[in-house]
Write an enzyme that holds these catalytic residues in place. Structure first.
Site, PDB file in Angstrom:
ATOM      1  N   ASP A  46       3.163   0.286  -6.989  1.00  0.00           N
ATOM      2  CA  ASP A  46       2.978   0.805  -5.634  1.00  0.00           C
ATOM      3  C   ASP A  46       1.992  -0.089  -4.886  1.00  0.00           C
ATOM      4  O   ASP A  46       0.850  -0.247  -5.313  1.00  0.00           O
ATOM      5  CB  ASP A  46       2.424   2.234  -5.702  1.00  0.00           C
ATOM      6  CG  ASP A  46       2.278   2.834  -4.313  1.00  0.00           C
ATOM      7  OD1 ASP A  46       3.278   3.361  -3.796  1.00  0.00           O
ATOM      8  OD2 ASP A  46       1.168   2.770  -3.748  1.00  0.00           O
ATOM      9  N   TYR A  51      -3.434  -3.257   1.693  1.00  0.00           N
ATOM     10  CA  TYR A  51      -4.328  -3.444   0.544  1.00  0.00           C
ATOM     11  C   TYR A  51      -4.774  -4.909   0.399  1.00  0.00           C
ATOM     12  O   TYR A  51      -5.587  -5.226  -0.476  1.00  0.00           O
ATOM     13  CB  TYR A  51      -3.658  -3.006  -0.765  1.00  0.00           C
ATOM     14  CG  TYR A  51      -3.226  -1.552  -0.830  1.00  0.00           C
ATOM     15  CD1 TYR A  51      -3.687  -0.618   0.088  1.00  0.00           C
ATOM     16  CD2 TYR A  51      -2.352  -1.116  -1.823  1.00  0.00           C
ATOM     17  CE1 TYR A  51      -3.270   0.703   0.028  1.00  0.00           C
ATOM     18  CE2 TYR A  51      -1.941   0.215  -1.894  1.00  0.00           C
ATOM     19  CZ  TYR A  51      -2.398   1.113  -0.966  1.00  0.00           C
ATOM     20  OH  TYR A  51      -1.985   2.420  -1.036  1.00  0.00           O
ATOM     21  N   LYS A  76       4.187  -0.414   2.053  1.00  0.00           N
ATOM     22  CA  LYS A  76       3.972   0.519   3.172  1.00  0.00           C
ATOM     23  C   LYS A  76       3.734  -0.222   4.488  1.00  0.00           C
ATOM     24  O   LYS A  76       3.052  -1.254   4.512  1.00  0.00           O
ATOM     25  CB  LYS A  76       2.757   1.418   2.874  1.00  0.00           C
ATOM     26  CG  LYS A  76       2.818   2.056   1.496  1.00  0.00           C
ATOM     27  CD  LYS A  76       1.720   3.047   1.220  1.00  0.00           C
ATOM     28  CE  LYS A  76       1.701   3.442  -0.236  1.00  0.00           C
ATOM     29  NZ  LYS A  76       0.994   2.523  -1.124  1.00  0.00           N
ATOM     30  N   HIS A 107       2.789   4.296   6.269  1.00  0.00           N
ATOM     31  CA  HIS A 107       1.533   4.515   5.542  1.00  0.00           C
ATOM     32  C   HIS A 107       0.761   5.723   6.061  1.00  0.00           C
ATOM     33  O   HIS A 107       0.197   6.494   5.281  1.00  0.00           O
ATOM     34  CB  HIS A 107       0.674   3.241   5.643  1.00  0.00           C
ATOM     35  CG  HIS A 107      -0.300   3.065   4.530  1.00  0.00           C
ATOM     36  ND1 HIS A 107      -0.661   1.835   4.044  1.00  0.00           N
ATOM     37  CD2 HIS A 107      -0.992   3.962   3.803  1.00  0.00           C
ATOM     38  CE1 HIS A 107      -1.544   1.995   3.060  1.00  0.00           C
ATOM     39  NE2 HIS A 107      -1.757   3.271   2.904  1.00  0.00           N
TER      40      HIS A 107
END
Ligand code: A2P
Length: 316
Positions: A46, A51, A76, A107
Site C-alpha cells: 500500500d 508518502y 492514492k 486519499h
C-alpha cells in the site's frame, strides 16, 4: 506466509494483509518492500504519492524478483491533484515503474488548492489549509471512473471518507461504487458503525495504522496483552488479528525485517485463534474509555467522522 484474499465488489481479489509504507523513509522502504515480498510472503503493498517514497517502493518491488502480476499494488491520489486525476496517476505509475495499479484511492475527500503556496500542503495567509471548499468530490470520482474504464487501474476506492460524505456527496452520483474505504481502524478507534455501514454497501474496509502508528499506546493495552498471553502470541499479533478476523484489509507498516515477517504471520495466526467472545471483548475496549483517534490532520473541514473535532491550524 501467503495472506488469504478477499473479493472486492468488482470481483478483483485483494490479499487481506498488506505492507503499509507511510512514514517509511525512502532509504528504508526499498529493503522493507524487497524483504516483505521475497522473504515474508507479502503480495500486497500500500503506497501513496504523498508518502514521497513511491520510487523506492518500485525499486523494492523490482529487487524482490516477484512478478508484478503476483503483487496487489495500491496508491492514492493526493489532495492537490483532484482536478487532474489521470496525470497524477501517470506520475504515480512512472514513480512505481509499472503500467497499472490494482487499486487507486482518493486519499482524502478534500481538494487542496493546486495553485497554492505549496505542492502538497498549501496554506492560506492565516496558516489554515488552503481547501477548495466549493469543489465537488463527485467531479474527482468521475475522473477516477474514467481511469478505471481506460484499464489503468483494476479497482478504485476512497480513503478517509465518512458515511456522511459517501451518502451525501459520492454514492448518489457514482456509476462505480468504491471498492474500498481505507480509514484509521484499530483497537482504540474501531469505528464499528462505519465498518458495518461499509459492509452493507459492499465497500471493503481497509485499516491504516492498525497498530496505532508511531509510538503506539496500543501495544501496552491490557485486554490485547492478556489475549496475547493466552494464545502465546504478541500484543501486535492480537491487534492485527483482531482486524483480519473481522474481514478488514489490514495494512501494517514496518521497515524492520523481523517485524515485517512476524506481523503477517502473527496477524493470520491470531485471526484464526480469536473467538467470537474475544472479538466482542476487543470491540468494547474503545467504548470503555480508551477511544482515541491518532491521525487528525488539521483540514479545518468537518469530514463527518465521530470523535473528530474540527481543528483549524493556527486558530485552535
Ligand atoms: P518499525 O517500522 O520500526 O517496525 P502502524 O502499522 O499502525 O502504522 O504502526 C507502525 C508503527 O509500529 C511503526 O512505528 C513500526 O515501526 C511499529 N511496528 C510495526 N510492527 C511492530 C510490531 N510487531 N511490534 C511493535 N512495533 C511495531
Amino acid at each position: 506466509m501467503a495472506s488469504p484474499k478477499i473479493k472486492l465488489n468488482n470481483g478483483v481479489e485483494i490479499p487481506i494483509v498488506g505492507l503499509g509504507t507511510w512514514q517509511s523513509k525512502p532509504e528504508e522502504v526499498i529493503t522493507a518492500v524487497e524483504y516483505a515480498l521475497k522473504e515474508a510472503g507479502y503480495r500486497h503493498i500500500d503506497c501513496a504519492w504523498a508518502y514521497d517514497n513511491e520510487k523506492e517502493v518500485g525499486e523494492g518491488i523490482r529487487r524482490s524478483g516477484v512478478p508484478r502480476s503476483e503483487i496487489f499494488l495500491t496508491s492514492k491520489l493526493w489532495c492537490t491533484h483532484h482536478n487532474r486525476v489521470e496525470a497524477a496517476l501517470d506520475e504515480t505509475l512512472a514513480n512505481l515503474g509499472t503500467d497499472y495499479l490494482d487499486l487507486y484511492l482518493v486519499h482524502w475527500p478534500i481538494h487542496l488548492n493546486p495553485n497554492g503556496n505549496h505542492p502538497k500542503f498549501p496554506t492560506r495567509p492565516d496558516g489554515s489549509r488552503d481547501v477548495l471548499t466549493d469543489w465537488k468530490i463527485r467531479d474527482t470520482w468521475a475522473q477516477m471512473e474514467a481511469v478505471l474504464a481506460k484499464g489503468k487501474v483494476r479497482a478504485i476506492g476512497v480513503s478517509n471518507f465518512s458515511e456522511r460524505i459517501l451518502e451525501q456527496d459520492l454514492l448518489p452520483y457514482a456509476k462505480v461504487v468504491p471498492a474500498v474505504d481505507q480509514v484509521e481502524l484499530h483497537l482504540y478507534n474501531p469505528q464499528l458503525k462505519l465498518v458495518e455501514y461499509l459492509k452493507s454497501k459492499g465497500i471493503v474496509p481497509q485499516a491504516y495504522s492498525p497498530l496505532g502508528s508511531t509510538n503506539s499506546p496500543l501495544l501496552q493495552d491490557e485486554t490485547a496483552s492478556a489475549l496475547a498471553q493466552k494464545y502465546g502470541l504478541s500484543t501486535a499479533d492480537i491487534l492485527l488479528g483482531y482486524l483480519v478476523a473481522k474481514d478488514i484489509v489490514t495494512l501494517t507498516k514496518s521497515v524492520n525485517p523481523k517485524r515485517i515477517k512476524s506481523n503477517i504471520e502473527g496477524a493470520l495466526a491470531a485471526a484464526k485463534k480469536l473467538t467470537k467472545e474475544d472479538i466482542e471483548k476487543l470491540d468494547g475496549v474503545a467504548a470503555s474509555g480508551k477511544q482515541m483517534r491518532l491521525i487528525q490532520p488539521p483540514w479545518g473541514v468537518d469530514l463527518g467522522f465521530d470523535n473528530w473535532p474540527v481543528r483549524v491550524q493556527g486558530r485552535n
